[in-house]
Scaffold this active site. Structure first.
Site, PDB file in Angstrom:
ATOM      1  N   GLU A 258      36.466  45.870  35.298  1.00  0.00           N
ATOM      2  CA  GLU A 258      37.663  46.631  35.702  1.00  0.00           C
ATOM      3  C   GLU A 258      38.239  47.376  34.501  1.00  0.00           C
ATOM      4  OE1 GLU A 258      40.306  43.917  37.708  1.00  0.00           O
ATOM      5  OE2 GLU A 258      38.937  43.721  39.399  1.00  0.00           O
ATOM      6  N   HIS A 276      42.733  46.638  41.967  1.00  0.00           N
ATOM      7  CA  HIS A 276      43.211  45.258  41.742  1.00  0.00           C
ATOM      8  C   HIS A 276      44.726  45.161  41.997  1.00  0.00           C
ATOM      9  CE1 HIS A 276      42.254  41.341  39.350  1.00  0.00           C
ATOM     10  NE2 HIS A 276      43.207  41.137  40.235  1.00  0.00           N
TER      11      HIS A 276
HETATM   12  N1  NAD Z   1      43.481  40.375  43.897  1.00  0.00           N
HETATM   13  C1  NAD Z   1      44.420  39.756  43.205  1.00  0.00           C
HETATM   14  O1  NAD Z   1      45.313  40.370  42.638  1.00  0.00           O
HETATM   15  C2  NAD Z   1      44.413  38.257  43.123  1.00  0.00           C
HETATM   16  C3  NAD Z   1      45.626  37.568  43.009  1.00  0.00           C
HETATM   17  C4  NAD Z   1      45.615  36.178  42.987  1.00  0.00           C
HETATM   18  C5  NAD Z   1      44.421  35.498  43.023  1.00  0.00           C
HETATM   19  N2  NAD Z   1      43.263  36.206  43.078  1.00  0.00           N
HETATM   20  C6  NAD Z   1      41.978  35.490  43.122  1.00  0.00           C
HETATM   21  O2  NAD Z   1      41.950  34.714  44.295  1.00  0.00           O
HETATM   22  C7  NAD Z   1      41.416  33.446  43.980  1.00  0.00           C
HETATM   23  C8  NAD Z   1      41.981  32.431  44.955  1.00  0.00           C
HETATM   24  O3  NAD Z   1      43.362  32.252  44.699  1.00  0.00           O
HETATM   25  P1  NAD Z   1      44.110  30.955  45.247  1.00  0.00           P
HETATM   26  O4  NAD Z   1      45.484  31.010  44.723  1.00  0.00           O
HETATM   27  O5  NAD Z   1      43.884  30.833  46.701  1.00  0.00           O
HETATM   28  O6  NAD Z   1      43.288  29.811  44.502  1.00  0.00           O
HETATM   29  P2  NAD Z   1      43.111  28.299  44.966  1.00  0.00           P
HETATM   30  O7  NAD Z   1      42.659  27.565  43.744  1.00  0.00           O
HETATM   31  O8  NAD Z   1      44.326  27.812  45.681  1.00  0.00           O
HETATM   32  O9  NAD Z   1      41.916  28.359  46.039  1.00  0.00           O
HETATM   33  C9  NAD Z   1      40.589  28.597  45.674  1.00  0.00           C
HETATM   34  C10 NAD Z   1      39.724  27.796  46.628  1.00  0.00           C
HETATM   35  O10 NAD Z   1      38.356  28.178  46.380  1.00  0.00           O
HETATM   36  C11 NAD Z   1      37.589  26.990  46.620  1.00  0.00           C
HETATM   37  N3  NAD Z   1      36.250  27.125  46.083  1.00  0.00           N
HETATM   38  C12 NAD Z   1      35.823  26.919  44.825  1.00  0.00           C
HETATM   39  N4  NAD Z   1      34.490  27.107  44.754  1.00  0.00           N
HETATM   40  C13 NAD Z   1      34.079  27.439  45.997  1.00  0.00           C
HETATM   41  C14 NAD Z   1      32.809  27.746  46.558  1.00  0.00           C
HETATM   42  N5  NAD Z   1      31.685  27.747  45.814  1.00  0.00           N
HETATM   43  N6  NAD Z   1      32.750  28.058  47.876  1.00  0.00           N
HETATM   44  C15 NAD Z   1      33.871  28.065  48.646  1.00  0.00           C
HETATM   45  N7  NAD Z   1      35.106  27.750  48.166  1.00  0.00           N
HETATM   46  C16 NAD Z   1      35.195  27.457  46.855  1.00  0.00           C
HETATM   47  C17 NAD Z   1      38.408  25.876  45.999  1.00  0.00           C
HETATM   48  O11 NAD Z   1      38.020  24.613  46.497  1.00  0.00           O
HETATM   49  C18 NAD Z   1      39.815  26.272  46.415  1.00  0.00           C
HETATM   50  O12 NAD Z   1      40.192  25.634  47.623  1.00  0.00           O
HETATM   51  C19 NAD Z   1      41.833  33.198  42.516  1.00  0.00           C
HETATM   52  O13 NAD Z   1      40.943  32.343  41.854  1.00  0.00           O
HETATM   53  C20 NAD Z   1      41.808  34.576  41.919  1.00  0.00           C
HETATM   54  O14 NAD Z   1      40.571  34.837  41.311  1.00  0.00           O
HETATM   55  C21 NAD Z   1      43.226  37.543  43.148  1.00  0.00           C
HETATM   56  O1  2HG Z   2      47.251  40.272  36.651  1.00  0.00           O
HETATM   57  C1  2HG Z   2      47.119  40.888  37.680  1.00  0.00           C
HETATM   58  O2  2HG Z   2      47.681  41.932  37.871  1.00  0.00           O
HETATM   59  C2  2HG Z   2      46.269  40.354  38.813  1.00  0.00           C
HETATM   60  C3  2HG Z   2      46.300  38.881  38.849  1.00  0.00           C
HETATM   61  C4  2HG Z   2      45.537  38.239  39.940  1.00  0.00           C
HETATM   62  O3  2HG Z   2      44.254  38.699  40.063  1.00  0.00           O
HETATM   63  C5  2HG Z   2      45.582  36.758  39.734  1.00  0.00           C
HETATM   64  O4  2HG Z   2      44.546  36.125  39.571  1.00  0.00           O
HETATM   65  O5  2HG Z   2      46.705  36.223  39.718  1.00  0.00           O
END
Ligand code: NAD
Ligand code: 2HG
Length: 311
Positions: A258, A276
């Protein structure tokens, strides 16, 4: 006692900065500028980042005084937590701060995929009126497959159940006990879902989890939505699969690198791509900023006098 030095290398809300500045010497820079980051870290006590700054061993090597890395968000895949732990550097983040924002964006991307919203809007902006080409499908009665049933996955399930979708979930580590959510294996989920949405972390174990074989299991009418992390999907395999029309389309908020530069994914007509934005709401950023500032100040407490402003 001199104020602790806090390097802020990604955008944070003004309120968070004000809290930090009330107790610390806060210095800003762009974390993608590695040279500037290295120079700033020589006397830093804390570093606060979002997803734009890679905090690897080389960065930690340049920071002999560092006590804490604050991640104003959830994913820690841009922080070398193993090296940090080995050096006694605390790593703090803000789990849950952006769950609702990511779930809401995911709902938007699912609806946008089923109804071709972005392609149709682009077409009209280009002066065309092509209604039949953009006929979509209803979500009601169709199947949603959620990979990763953690905070975001559960919130997406609740919201899409309200659209009358049948909800499947795959997560080897979670208890999938919610009524109306059916636990499945990954292959079965991929083969039977009309929309597959990813909500798991990028780790060495999940990198490339969705590759050519997994994509070939998906229906030719299905959509893949990824608001988790780019590296979970093999982007070369996804590009090939989308060109061949299986799955029908993808909505991507995240990329392996990214910004994604000249990624061929961006040129495909069946891709909706965002820079993102999952966590980019004022609400989520305020929550993440408050939480991470509080945790960073707690780690810096021995260096603070008088005690910091409460957050
Ligand atoms: N786009 C964004 O801006 C943004 C923002 C926040 C989080 N995220 C991403 O989203 C992800 C999830 O966030 P969250 O708060 O729900 O996290 P979380 O830790 O609550 O949930 C992640 C889940 O994934 C599961 N997991 C791990 N390995 C796995 C596999 N091989 N197969 C299936 N499930 C599996 C875990 O058991 C857990 O329940 C974060 O890790 C982050 O990378 C992206
Ligand atoms: O920092 C950001 O803007 C994105 C964060 C998001 O992907 C997260 O994992 O919380």
């Amino acid at each position: 006692m001199p104020s602790p030095i806090v390097i802020v290398s990604d955008a944070l809300p003004g309120e968070t900065l004000a809290v930090l500045k009330s107790a610390c010497d806060v210095r800003h820079l762009d974390g993608r500028d590695r040279k500037a980051l290295f120079a700033a870290l020589t006397d830093a006590d804390a570093l606060i980042v979002r997803s734009g700054t890679r905090v690897d061993a080389e960065v930690l090597d340049r920071a002999p005084r560092l006590r804490v890395v604050g991640r104003a968000g959830v994913g820690l895949d841009n922080v070398d937590t193993i090296t940090a732990a080995a050096r006694g550097i605390a790593v703090v983040n803000a789990p849950g701060s952006n769950t609702v924002s990511v779930a809401e964006l995911t709902v938007g991307l699912i609806v946008a995929s089923a109804r071709h919203i972005t392609a149709a809007a682009r077409s009209l902006e280009d002066g065309q009126w092509r209604r039949s080409e953009f006929a979509g499908v209803e979500l009601a009665g169709r199947t949603l497959g959620i990979v990763g049933y953690g905070r975001v996955g559960r919130q997406v399930a609740r919201r899409m159940a309200a659209f009358d979708m049948r909800v499947l979930a795959h997560d080897p580590y979670a208890d999938i006990a919610d009524a109306d959510v059916h636990a499945t294996g990954l292959d079965e989920l991929l083969a039977t879902s009309d929309v597959v949405t990813l909500h798991l972390p990028r780790t060495p174990g999940t990198a490339g989890l969705i590759g050519a074989r997994e994509l070939s299991l998906m229906k030719s009418t299905a959509y893949l939505v990824n608001t988790a992390r780019g590296g979970i999907v093999d982007e070369s395999a996804l590009t090939r699969a989308l060109r061949e029309g299986r799955p029908a389309g993808a909505a991507l908020d995240v990329f392996a690198t990214e910004p994604p530069g000249s990624s061929p994914l961006l040129a495909l007509p069946n891709v909706v791509a965002l820079p993102h934005l999952g966590a980019s709401t004022h609400d989520a950023q305020l929550r993440a900023g408050r939480e991470v500032a509080g945790k960073v100040l707690a780690e810096l407490a021995p260096l603070l006098s008088p005690s910091p402003t409460a957050v």
